[in-house]
Design an enzyme around this catalytic site. Structure first.
Site, PDB file in Angstrom:
ATOM      1  N   LYS A  68      43.372  38.140  31.998  1.00  0.00           N
ATOM      2  CA  LYS A  68      43.134  37.713  33.353  1.00  0.00           C
ATOM      3  C   LYS A  68      43.470  38.598  34.283  1.00  0.00           C
ATOM      4  O   LYS A  68      44.593  39.317  33.998  1.00  0.00           O
ATOM      5  CB  LYS A  68      43.565  36.457  33.634  1.00  0.00           C
ATOM      6  CG  LYS A  68      43.265  35.841  34.981  1.00  0.00           C
ATOM      7  CD  LYS A  68      43.533  34.392  35.293  1.00  0.00           C
ATOM      8  CE  LYS A  68      43.191  33.631  36.331  1.00  0.00           C
ATOM      9  NZ  LYS A  68      43.675  32.224  36.299  1.00  0.00           N
ATOM     10  N   SER A 143      40.545  28.608  37.628  1.00  0.00           N
ATOM     11  CA  SER A 143      40.342  29.865  38.066  1.00  0.00           C
ATOM     12  C   SER A 143      39.973  30.931  36.902  1.00  0.00           C
ATOM     13  O   SER A 143      39.686  32.186  37.256  1.00  0.00           O
ATOM     14  CB  SER A 143      41.346  30.456  39.004  1.00  0.00           C
ATOM     15  OG  SER A 143      42.704  30.604  38.457  1.00  0.00           O
ATOM     16  N   SER A 167      43.647  25.800  35.591  1.00  0.00           N
ATOM     17  CA  SER A 167      42.955  27.038  35.524  1.00  0.00           C
ATOM     18  C   SER A 167      42.591  27.449  34.032  1.00  0.00           C
ATOM     19  O   SER A 167      41.838  28.448  34.018  1.00  0.00           O
ATOM     20  CB  SER A 167      43.517  28.141  36.513  1.00  0.00           C
ATOM     21  OG  SER A 167      43.139  28.007  37.652  1.00  0.00           O
TER      22      SER A 167
HETATM   23  N1  GLN Z   1      41.822  24.299  40.721  1.00  0.00           N
HETATM   24  C1  GLN Z   1      43.069  24.515  40.952  1.00  0.00           C
HETATM   25  C2  GLN Z   1      43.443  24.981  42.305  1.00  0.00           C
HETATM   26  O1  GLN Z   1      42.633  25.365  42.691  1.00  0.00           O
HETATM   27  C3  GLN Z   1      43.911  25.157  39.678  1.00  0.00           C
HETATM   28  C4  GLN Z   1      44.307  26.430  39.911  1.00  0.00           C
HETATM   29  C5  GLN Z   1      45.168  27.172  38.818  1.00  0.00           C
HETATM   30  O2  GLN Z   1      45.402  26.652  37.875  1.00  0.00           O
HETATM   31  N2  GLN Z   1      45.496  28.394  39.063  1.00  0.00           N
HETATM   32  O3  GLN Z   1      44.695  24.960  42.610  1.00  0.00           O
END
Ligand code: GLN
Length: 463
Positions: A68, A143, A167
Protein backbone atom coordinates in the site's frame (compact mmCIF):
# COMPACT_ATOMS: atom_id res chain seq x y z
CA UNK A 1 -1.67 -19.17 -3.03
CA UNK A 2 1.90 -18.52 -1.94
CA UNK A 3 2.48 -22.16 -0.99
CA UNK A 4 1.65 -23.36 -4.52
CA UNK A 5 3.86 -20.69 -6.06
CA UNK A 6 6.79 -21.67 -3.84
CA UNK A 7 6.37 -25.33 -4.79
CA UNK A 8 6.17 -24.45 -8.48
CA UNK A 9 9.29 -22.32 -8.17
CA UNK A 10 11.30 -24.99 -6.41
CA UNK A 11 10.15 -27.69 -8.87
CA UNK A 12 11.13 -25.51 -11.77
CA UNK A 13 7.56 -25.42 -13.09
CA UNK A 14 7.81 -21.64 -13.20
CA UNK A 15 10.45 -18.96 -12.62
CA UNK A 16 10.59 -15.82 -10.52
CA UNK A 17 10.76 -13.84 -13.78
CA UNK A 18 7.68 -15.51 -15.25
CA UNK A 19 5.72 -14.86 -12.05
CA UNK A 20 6.86 -11.25 -12.02
CA UNK A 21 5.96 -10.65 -15.69
CA UNK A 22 2.51 -12.15 -15.15
CA UNK A 23 1.97 -10.03 -12.02
CA UNK A 24 2.97 -6.85 -13.85
CA UNK A 25 0.60 -7.60 -16.70
CA UNK A 26 -2.41 -8.16 -14.43
CA UNK A 27 -1.50 -5.19 -12.26
CA UNK A 28 -2.35 -2.77 -15.10
CA UNK A 29 -6.08 -3.12 -14.43
CA UNK A 30 -8.60 -1.29 -12.31
CA UNK A 31 -6.39 1.54 -11.02
CA UNK A 32 -5.24 -0.83 -8.27
CA UNK A 33 -1.68 0.52 -8.40
CA UNK A 34 -0.30 4.03 -8.08
CA UNK A 35 3.18 2.96 -9.18
CA UNK A 36 4.57 -0.17 -10.77
CA UNK A 37 8.27 -0.97 -10.68
CA UNK A 38 8.24 -2.97 -13.92
CA UNK A 39 11.86 -2.66 -14.96
CA UNK A 40 13.30 -2.96 -11.48
CA UNK A 41 11.09 -5.92 -10.48
CA UNK A 42 11.90 -7.86 -13.65
CA UNK A 43 15.59 -7.21 -13.18
CA UNK A 44 15.42 -8.24 -9.53
CA UNK A 45 13.49 -11.39 -10.39
CA UNK A 46 16.58 -12.69 -12.18
CA UNK A 47 18.67 -12.33 -9.03
CA UNK A 48 15.91 -14.04 -7.04
CA UNK A 49 15.81 -16.90 -9.54
CA UNK A 50 19.54 -17.44 -9.08
CA UNK A 51 18.95 -17.77 -5.35
CA UNK A 52 16.13 -20.26 -6.02
CA UNK A 53 18.48 -22.27 -8.21
CA UNK A 54 20.95 -22.37 -5.32
CA UNK A 55 18.20 -23.71 -3.00
CA UNK A 56 18.17 -20.60 -0.80
CA UNK A 57 15.47 -21.05 1.86
CA UNK A 58 14.11 -17.49 2.28
CA UNK A 59 10.35 -17.79 3.03
CA UNK A 60 9.00 -15.59 0.20
CA UNK A 61 11.73 -16.12 -2.35
CA UNK A 62 10.56 -15.00 -5.79
CA UNK A 63 6.99 -14.17 -4.73
CA UNK A 64 5.52 -10.96 -6.20
CA UNK A 65 4.00 -8.77 -3.46
CA UNK A 66 2.18 -5.43 -3.56
CA UNK A 67 2.47 -2.75 -0.89
CA UNK A 68 0.00 0.00 0.00
CA UNK A 69 1.23 3.48 -0.87
CA UNK A 70 1.35 4.72 2.73
CA UNK A 71 4.20 2.35 3.60
CA UNK A 72 7.60 3.90 2.93
CA UNK A 73 9.93 2.36 0.34
CA UNK A 74 13.32 4.03 0.18
CA UNK A 75 13.92 5.93 -3.08
CA UNK A 76 10.41 5.08 -4.36
CA UNK A 77 7.52 7.54 -4.36
CA UNK A 78 5.16 7.15 -1.42
CA UNK A 79 2.10 9.31 -2.07
CA UNK A 80 -0.65 8.23 0.36
CA UNK A 81 -2.98 8.94 -2.58
CA UNK A 82 -2.61 12.63 -1.79
CA UNK A 83 -1.68 15.80 -3.66
CA UNK A 84 0.35 16.64 -0.55
CA UNK A 85 2.80 13.76 -1.10
CA UNK A 86 2.42 13.30 -4.85
CA UNK A 87 6.16 13.70 -5.41
CA UNK A 88 7.44 12.56 -2.04
CA UNK A 89 10.39 10.15 -2.15
CA UNK A 90 11.33 8.74 1.27
CA UNK A 91 14.92 8.33 2.40
CA UNK A 92 14.26 5.10 4.31
CA UNK A 93 11.96 2.05 4.15
CA UNK A 94 9.35 0.88 6.62
CA UNK A 95 10.51 -1.99 8.85
CA UNK A 96 7.74 -4.26 7.50
CA UNK A 97 8.86 -3.59 3.94
CA UNK A 98 12.52 -4.22 4.82
CA UNK A 99 11.47 -7.56 6.28
CA UNK A 100 9.60 -8.47 3.07
CA UNK A 101 12.71 -7.69 1.04
CA UNK A 102 14.88 -9.78 3.37
CA UNK A 103 12.48 -12.70 2.96
CA UNK A 104 13.00 -12.67 -0.81
CA UNK A 105 9.73 -11.04 -1.87
CA UNK A 106 9.66 -9.13 -5.13
CA UNK A 107 7.81 -5.86 -4.56
CA UNK A 108 6.14 -5.06 -7.86
CA UNK A 109 4.48 -1.77 -6.98
CA UNK A 110 2.59 0.48 -4.58
CA UNK A 111 -1.18 0.23 -4.38
CA UNK A 112 -3.90 2.84 -4.61
CA UNK A 113 -5.79 3.90 -1.50
CA UNK A 114 -8.05 6.51 0.04
CA UNK A 115 -6.15 9.70 0.72
CA UNK A 116 -4.11 9.23 3.92
CA UNK A 117 -6.08 5.98 4.49
CA UNK A 118 -9.26 7.88 5.33
CA UNK A 119 -12.25 6.31 3.66
CA UNK A 120 -14.12 3.12 2.91
CA UNK A 121 -14.25 2.99 -0.90
CA UNK A 122 -10.76 3.92 -2.17
CA UNK A 123 -12.42 6.82 -3.97
CA UNK A 124 -10.66 9.79 -2.37
CA UNK A 125 -7.26 9.15 -4.01
CA UNK A 126 -5.89 11.86 -6.33
CA UNK A 127 -5.03 9.01 -8.70
CA UNK A 128 -8.67 8.07 -9.22
CA UNK A 129 -10.95 5.50 -7.64
CA UNK A 130 -10.00 1.81 -7.44
CA UNK A 131 -12.45 -0.34 -9.43
CA UNK A 132 -13.96 -3.46 -7.89
CA UNK A 133 -12.66 -6.42 -9.96
CA UNK A 134 -16.12 -8.07 -9.90
CA UNK A 135 -17.96 -5.03 -11.24
CA UNK A 136 -16.40 -1.64 -11.94
CA UNK A 137 -19.43 0.32 -10.76
CA UNK A 138 -19.07 -1.03 -7.26
CA UNK A 139 -16.80 -0.06 -4.39
CA UNK A 140 -13.52 -1.92 -3.97
CA UNK A 141 -13.68 -1.00 -0.28
CA UNK A 142 -11.15 1.14 1.45
CA UNK A 143 -8.84 2.39 2.34
CA UNK A 144 -6.58 -0.49 1.18
CA UNK A 145 -8.76 -1.03 -1.94
CA UNK A 146 -5.77 -1.21 -4.28
CA UNK A 147 -4.14 -4.02 -2.27
CA UNK A 148 -7.42 -5.97 -2.10
CA UNK A 149 -8.09 -5.51 -5.83
CA UNK A 150 -4.49 -6.54 -6.65
CA UNK A 151 -5.05 -9.85 -4.86
CA UNK A 152 -8.55 -10.33 -6.29
CA UNK A 153 -7.31 -9.68 -9.86
CA UNK A 154 -4.65 -12.35 -9.39
CA UNK A 155 -1.78 -9.89 -9.82
CA UNK A 156 -0.31 -10.93 -6.46
CA UNK A 157 -1.10 -13.65 -3.91
CA UNK A 158 -0.60 -11.25 -1.05
CA UNK A 159 -0.23 -7.58 -0.28
CA UNK A 160 0.39 -5.24 2.62
CA UNK A 161 -2.33 -2.84 3.66
CA UNK A 162 -2.96 -0.71 6.72
CA UNK A 163 -5.92 -1.08 9.03
CA UNK A 164 -6.97 1.64 11.46
CA UNK A 165 -10.72 1.11 11.51
CA UNK A 166 -11.19 -1.68 8.99
CA UNK A 167 -9.10 -0.60 6.01
CA UNK A 168 -7.76 -4.10 5.40
CA UNK A 169 -10.90 -6.04 6.33
CA UNK A 170 -13.50 -3.96 4.48
CA UNK A 171 -11.76 -4.01 1.06
CA UNK A 172 -10.97 -7.70 1.59
CA UNK A 173 -14.69 -8.27 2.12
CA UNK A 174 -15.77 -6.19 -0.92
CA UNK A 175 -13.17 -7.82 -3.22
CA UNK A 176 -13.66 -11.39 -2.02
CA UNK A 177 -10.21 -11.98 -0.52
CA UNK A 178 -8.85 -12.55 3.01
CA UNK A 179 -7.78 -9.57 5.09
CA UNK A 180 -6.01 -9.74 8.43
CA UNK A 181 -5.56 -7.01 11.01
CA UNK A 182 -2.94 -8.12 13.58
CA UNK A 183 -3.02 -7.39 17.31
CA UNK A 184 -1.91 -3.82 17.92
CA UNK A 185 1.77 -3.82 18.86
CA UNK A 186 2.86 -6.98 17.04
CA UNK A 187 3.98 -5.37 13.75
CA UNK A 188 6.22 -2.32 13.55
CA UNK A 189 4.57 0.92 12.41
CA UNK A 190 7.96 2.46 11.69
CA UNK A 191 7.63 3.86 8.17
CA UNK A 192 3.85 3.61 8.02
CA UNK A 193 2.50 7.13 7.39
CA UNK A 194 0.55 7.90 10.56
CA UNK A 195 -3.23 8.34 10.51
CA UNK A 196 -4.34 7.37 14.01
CA UNK A 197 -1.25 6.09 15.81
CA UNK A 198 -3.19 4.38 18.60
CA UNK A 199 -5.12 2.19 16.18
CA UNK A 200 -2.98 1.99 13.00
CA UNK A 201 -1.67 -1.47 12.15
CA UNK A 202 0.03 -2.90 9.07
CA UNK A 203 -2.17 -5.78 7.95
CA UNK A 204 -1.99 -8.43 5.26
CA UNK A 205 -4.29 -9.35 2.39
CA UNK A 206 -4.14 -12.70 0.65
CA UNK A 207 -6.01 -15.29 -1.32
CA UNK A 208 -6.30 -17.49 1.79
CA UNK A 209 -5.78 -16.95 5.53
CA UNK A 210 -2.58 -19.00 5.16
CA UNK A 211 -1.19 -16.39 2.77
CA UNK A 212 -1.98 -13.73 5.37
CA UNK A 213 -0.30 -15.85 8.04
CA UNK A 214 2.83 -16.35 5.94
CA UNK A 215 3.28 -12.63 5.42
CA UNK A 216 2.44 -11.90 9.06
CA UNK A 217 5.13 -14.32 10.20
CA UNK A 218 7.66 -12.36 8.15
CA UNK A 219 6.64 -8.87 9.28
CA UNK A 220 5.80 -9.53 12.97
CA UNK A 221 8.37 -8.98 15.70
CA UNK A 222 9.62 -6.34 18.07
CA UNK A 223 11.26 -3.30 16.47
CA UNK A 224 13.26 -0.80 18.54
CA UNK A 225 12.26 1.90 16.05
CA UNK A 226 8.59 1.73 17.18
CA UNK A 227 8.12 1.92 20.95
CA UNK A 228 4.52 0.61 20.69
CA UNK A 229 5.71 -2.49 18.81
CA UNK A 230 6.66 -4.41 21.93
CA UNK A 231 4.70 -7.66 21.64
CA UNK A 232 5.52 -11.02 20.14
CA UNK A 233 2.45 -12.96 18.99
CA UNK A 234 1.76 -16.14 21.00
CA UNK A 235 2.29 -19.57 19.43
CA UNK A 236 -0.65 -21.25 17.67
CA UNK A 237 -2.85 -23.10 20.23
CA UNK A 238 -3.64 -25.66 17.51
CA UNK A 239 -7.36 -25.58 18.14
CA UNK A 240 -9.68 -27.53 15.91
CA UNK A 241 -12.56 -25.56 14.41
CA UNK A 242 -15.13 -27.94 15.89
CA UNK A 243 -13.73 -27.45 19.42
CA UNK A 244 -13.72 -23.66 19.38
CA UNK A 245 -15.92 -21.80 21.81
CA UNK A 246 -17.42 -19.11 19.65
CA UNK A 247 -19.31 -15.97 20.65
CA UNK A 248 -21.47 -14.48 17.91
CA UNK A 249 -22.93 -11.00 17.48
CA UNK A 250 -24.76 -12.02 14.30
CA UNK A 251 -28.28 -12.12 15.78
CA UNK A 252 -27.78 -8.93 17.76
CA UNK A 253 -26.61 -7.12 14.60
CA UNK A 254 -29.18 -8.71 12.31
CA UNK A 255 -31.52 -5.67 12.27
CA UNK A 256 -28.60 -3.52 11.03
CA UNK A 257 -27.45 -6.10 8.46
CA UNK A 258 -28.79 -6.58 4.90
CA UNK A 259 -30.71 -9.86 4.79
CA UNK A 260 -28.60 -11.42 1.99
CA UNK A 261 -25.41 -10.45 3.86
CA UNK A 262 -26.84 -11.98 7.02
CA UNK A 263 -27.68 -15.26 5.25
CA UNK A 264 -24.09 -15.65 4.01
CA UNK A 265 -22.42 -14.94 7.34
CA UNK A 266 -24.95 -17.12 9.19
CA UNK A 267 -24.21 -20.05 6.91
CA UNK A 268 -20.47 -19.77 7.54
CA UNK A 269 -20.93 -19.23 11.28
CA UNK A 270 -23.00 -22.42 11.52
CA UNK A 271 -19.94 -24.44 10.54
CA UNK A 272 -18.71 -23.81 14.10
CA UNK A 273 -20.38 -26.29 16.42
CA UNK A 274 -20.14 -24.54 19.76
CA UNK A 275 -21.59 -21.07 19.24
CA UNK A 276 -23.48 -18.76 21.58
CA UNK A 277 -25.26 -15.55 20.63
CA UNK A 278 -24.11 -12.49 22.59
CA UNK A 279 -25.01 -8.85 22.78
CA UNK A 280 -22.43 -6.34 21.59
CA UNK A 281 -21.29 -4.11 24.47
CA UNK A 282 -21.65 -0.31 24.04
CA UNK A 283 -23.06 -0.93 20.59
CA UNK A 284 -24.49 2.54 19.98
CA UNK A 285 -21.28 4.37 20.90
CA UNK A 286 -18.77 2.49 18.78
CA UNK A 287 -18.92 4.58 15.59
CA UNK A 288 -18.78 7.88 17.45
CA UNK A 289 -15.88 6.74 19.64
CA UNK A 290 -13.92 5.49 16.63
CA UNK A 291 -14.42 8.67 14.58
CA UNK A 292 -13.68 11.03 17.47
CA UNK A 293 -10.48 9.25 18.48
CA UNK A 294 -9.19 8.55 14.98
CA UNK A 295 -9.90 12.10 13.80
CA UNK A 296 -8.29 13.61 16.89
CA UNK A 297 -5.11 11.65 16.25
CA UNK A 298 -5.28 12.38 12.52
CA UNK A 299 -5.54 16.12 13.15
CA UNK A 300 -2.43 15.96 15.33
CA UNK A 301 -0.49 13.70 12.97
CA UNK A 302 -1.29 15.71 9.84
CA UNK A 303 -0.09 18.97 11.40
CA UNK A 304 3.38 17.98 10.15
CA UNK A 305 2.42 18.86 6.56
CA UNK A 306 3.26 22.54 6.70
CA UNK A 307 4.74 23.16 3.29
CA UNK A 308 8.37 23.37 4.25
CA UNK A 309 9.61 20.06 5.70
CA UNK A 310 8.45 17.59 3.08
CA UNK A 311 5.73 17.12 0.55
CA UNK A 312 3.99 19.90 -1.32
CA UNK A 313 4.95 23.52 -0.84
CA UNK A 314 3.02 26.50 -2.22
CA UNK A 315 6.38 28.38 -2.17
CA UNK A 316 4.89 31.51 -0.63
CA UNK A 317 7.61 33.56 1.11
CA UNK A 318 5.27 34.33 4.02
CA UNK A 319 5.27 31.47 6.56
CA UNK A 320 1.55 31.53 7.37
CA UNK A 321 0.43 32.17 3.80
CA UNK A 322 2.57 29.23 2.72
CA UNK A 323 1.07 27.01 5.40
CA UNK A 324 -2.50 27.92 4.50
CA UNK A 325 -2.01 27.68 0.73
CA UNK A 326 -0.14 24.37 0.97
CA UNK A 327 -2.76 22.72 3.15
CA UNK A 328 -5.65 24.17 1.13
CA UNK A 329 -4.31 22.67 -2.09
CA UNK A 330 -2.57 19.60 -0.66
CA UNK A 331 -5.42 17.98 1.27
CA UNK A 332 -8.68 16.70 -0.19
CA UNK A 333 -12.16 17.19 1.21
CA UNK A 334 -12.33 14.06 3.38
CA UNK A 335 -8.94 14.71 4.98
CA UNK A 336 -9.95 18.29 5.75
CA UNK A 337 -13.20 17.05 7.27
CA UNK A 338 -11.25 14.78 9.66
CA UNK A 339 -8.83 17.57 10.59
CA UNK A 340 -11.75 19.86 11.43
CA UNK A 341 -13.57 17.15 13.38
CA UNK A 342 -10.41 16.14 15.23
CA UNK A 343 -9.40 19.65 16.23
CA UNK A 344 -12.95 20.45 17.29
CA UNK A 345 -13.06 17.40 19.57
CA UNK A 346 -9.68 18.29 21.06
CA UNK A 347 -10.38 21.99 21.57
CA UNK A 348 -10.28 23.38 25.14
CA UNK A 349 -14.04 23.82 25.35
CA UNK A 350 -15.03 20.45 23.95
CA UNK A 351 -12.43 17.83 24.70
CA UNK A 352 -14.16 16.73 27.91
CA UNK A 353 -17.46 16.34 26.10
CA UNK A 354 -16.10 14.42 23.13
CA UNK A 355 -12.50 13.23 23.29
CA UNK A 356 -12.48 12.09 26.93
CA UNK A 357 -15.88 10.43 26.58
CA UNK A 358 -14.71 8.58 23.50
CA UNK A 359 -11.64 7.38 25.42
CA UNK A 360 -13.90 6.11 28.18
CA UNK A 361 -16.04 4.25 25.65
CA UNK A 362 -12.88 2.68 24.24
CA UNK A 363 -11.63 1.62 27.67
CA UNK A 364 -15.00 0.17 28.69
CA UNK A 365 -15.44 -1.66 25.39
CA UNK A 366 -11.94 -3.14 25.61
CA UNK A 367 -12.63 -4.40 29.13
CA UNK A 368 -15.91 -6.02 28.09
CA UNK A 369 -14.53 -7.59 24.92
CA UNK A 370 -11.51 -8.95 26.82
CA UNK A 371 -13.94 -10.46 29.35
CA UNK A 372 -15.83 -12.15 26.53
CA UNK A 373 -12.59 -13.41 25.03
CA UNK A 374 -11.73 -15.06 28.35
CA UNK A 375 -14.83 -17.19 27.86
CA UNK A 376 -14.75 -17.61 24.08
CA UNK A 377 -11.89 -18.36 21.71
CA UNK A 378 -13.38 -16.24 18.93
CA UNK A 379 -16.02 -13.60 18.29
CA UNK A 380 -17.98 -13.38 15.04
CA UNK A 381 -19.62 -10.48 13.25
CA UNK A 382 -20.22 -9.47 9.63
CA UNK A 383 -17.34 -7.41 8.21
CA UNK A 384 -19.81 -4.83 6.88
CA UNK A 385 -23.53 -4.37 7.56
CA UNK A 386 -24.47 -3.73 3.94
CA UNK A 387 -23.83 -5.35 0.59
CA UNK A 388 -21.06 -3.79 -1.56
CA UNK A 389 -22.23 -0.27 -2.49
CA UNK A 390 -22.87 0.79 -6.08
CA UNK A 391 -20.82 3.96 -6.43
CA UNK A 392 -22.78 5.19 -9.43
CA UNK A 393 -25.71 5.83 -7.07
CA UNK A 394 -25.75 8.90 -4.79
CA UNK A 395 -24.32 8.33 -1.28
CA UNK A 396 -23.89 10.25 1.96
CA UNK A 397 -20.42 10.22 3.48
CA UNK A 398 -21.85 9.68 6.98
CA UNK A 399 -23.42 6.47 5.68
CA UNK A 400 -19.92 5.15 5.07
CA UNK A 401 -18.98 6.16 8.61
CA UNK A 402 -21.68 4.01 10.17
CA UNK A 403 -20.69 1.09 7.92
CA UNK A 404 -17.41 0.98 9.87
CA UNK A 405 -19.13 0.00 13.10
CA UNK A 406 -18.44 -3.73 12.97
CA UNK A 407 -14.78 -3.35 12.00
CA UNK A 408 -14.22 -0.63 14.61
CA UNK A 409 -14.71 -3.11 17.46
CA UNK A 410 -11.36 -4.87 16.90
CA UNK A 411 -9.69 -1.52 16.13
CA UNK A 412 -10.76 0.15 19.37
CA UNK A 413 -9.81 -2.95 21.39
CA UNK A 414 -6.50 -3.66 19.60
CA UNK A 415 -7.40 -7.32 19.06
CA UNK A 416 -6.67 -9.34 15.90
CA UNK A 417 -9.39 -9.89 13.28
CA UNK A 418 -9.70 -11.64 9.92
CA UNK A 419 -12.26 -11.03 7.19
CA UNK A 420 -13.02 -14.14 5.16
CA UNK A 421 -15.10 -14.32 1.96
CA UNK A 422 -18.16 -16.43 2.74
CA UNK A 423 -20.49 -16.01 -0.24
CA UNK A 424 -22.09 -13.43 -2.48
CA UNK A 425 -24.89 -10.89 -2.04
CA UNK A 426 -27.91 -10.54 -4.29
CA UNK A 427 -25.85 -8.54 -6.79
CA UNK A 428 -23.26 -11.30 -7.04
CA UNK A 429 -20.65 -9.35 -5.07
CA UNK A 430 -18.62 -10.86 -2.21
CA UNK A 431 -19.64 -10.90 1.45
CA UNK A 432 -17.15 -11.11 4.33
CA UNK A 433 -17.37 -12.64 7.79
CA UNK A 434 -15.10 -11.18 10.47
CA UNK A 435 -13.55 -13.39 13.11
CA UNK A 436 -11.90 -11.67 16.06
CA UNK A 437 -9.37 -13.46 18.25
CA UNK A 438 -7.75 -13.00 21.62
CA UNK A 439 -5.07 -10.37 22.01
CA UNK A 440 -1.71 -11.68 20.69
CA UNK A 441 -3.34 -15.00 19.76
CA UNK A 442 -3.02 -14.08 16.08
CA UNK A 443 -1.66 -17.44 14.90
CA UNK A 444 -4.54 -19.40 16.44
CA UNK A 445 -7.01 -17.00 14.83
CA UNK A 446 -5.38 -17.38 11.41
CA UNK A 447 -5.24 -21.14 11.71
CA UNK A 448 -8.97 -21.38 12.52
CA UNK A 449 -9.75 -18.96 9.68
CA UNK A 450 -7.77 -21.34 7.45
CA UNK A 451 -9.88 -24.30 8.59
CA UNK A 452 -13.10 -22.38 7.96
CA UNK A 453 -11.78 -21.36 4.54
CA UNK A 454 -11.18 -25.04 3.69
CA UNK A 455 -14.66 -26.03 4.88
CA UNK A 456 -16.28 -23.33 2.74
CA UNK A 457 -14.10 -24.22 -0.21
CA UNK A 458 -15.28 -27.82 0.00
CA UNK A 459 -18.83 -26.52 -0.28
CA UNK A 460 -17.88 -24.47 -3.33
CA UNK A 461 -18.50 -21.12 -1.61
CA UNK A 462 -15.02 -19.82 -2.50
CA UNK A 463 -14.14 -19.03 -6.06
N1 GLN B 1 -13.17 3.58 6.93
C1 GLN B 1 -12.37 3.91 8.07
C2 GLN B 1 -12.08 5.37 8.11
O1 GLN B 1 -12.33 6.02 7.13
C3 GLN B 1 -11.15 3.06 8.08
C4 GLN B 1 -9.86 3.73 7.81
C5 GLN B 1 -8.67 2.87 8.04
O2 GLN B 1 -8.78 1.79 8.61
N2 GLN B 1 -7.52 3.37 7.63
O3 GLN B 1 -11.63 5.90 9.08
Amino acid sequence: MIKTLLTNLSNGDTTATALCADALKKAQNGRAFISLFAKQALQYSKALQERINKKDSAPLLGIPIAVKDNILYKDHKTTCGSEMLKDFVPSYSATALEKLLKSGANIIGKTNMDEFAMGSHSDTSVFGRVLNPYNENYSAGGSSGGSAAAVAMGAVSAALGSDTGGSVRLPASYCGVCGFRPSYGTVSRHGLVAFSSGMDTIGTLGVTPRDCARIFKVIAGVDPLDSTNNQTPKPDRKLHLKDCRVGSFLEELRPETDSDVYECVRHAADIFKNTEELSLPLSQWIVAAYYILSSAEAAANLSRYQGFRYGLSAQDPDFYDNLIKTRTVGFGKEVKRRILLGNYCLSAGYYKGYYLKARNVRAALTLKIDELLNRYDLLLLPTAPHRVPDLTKPRKFVGSYSDDKFCAVASLCGIPAVSLPVGTDKNGLPVGLSICGRRYDDYTLLSIAGQLYDALKKEGVMR
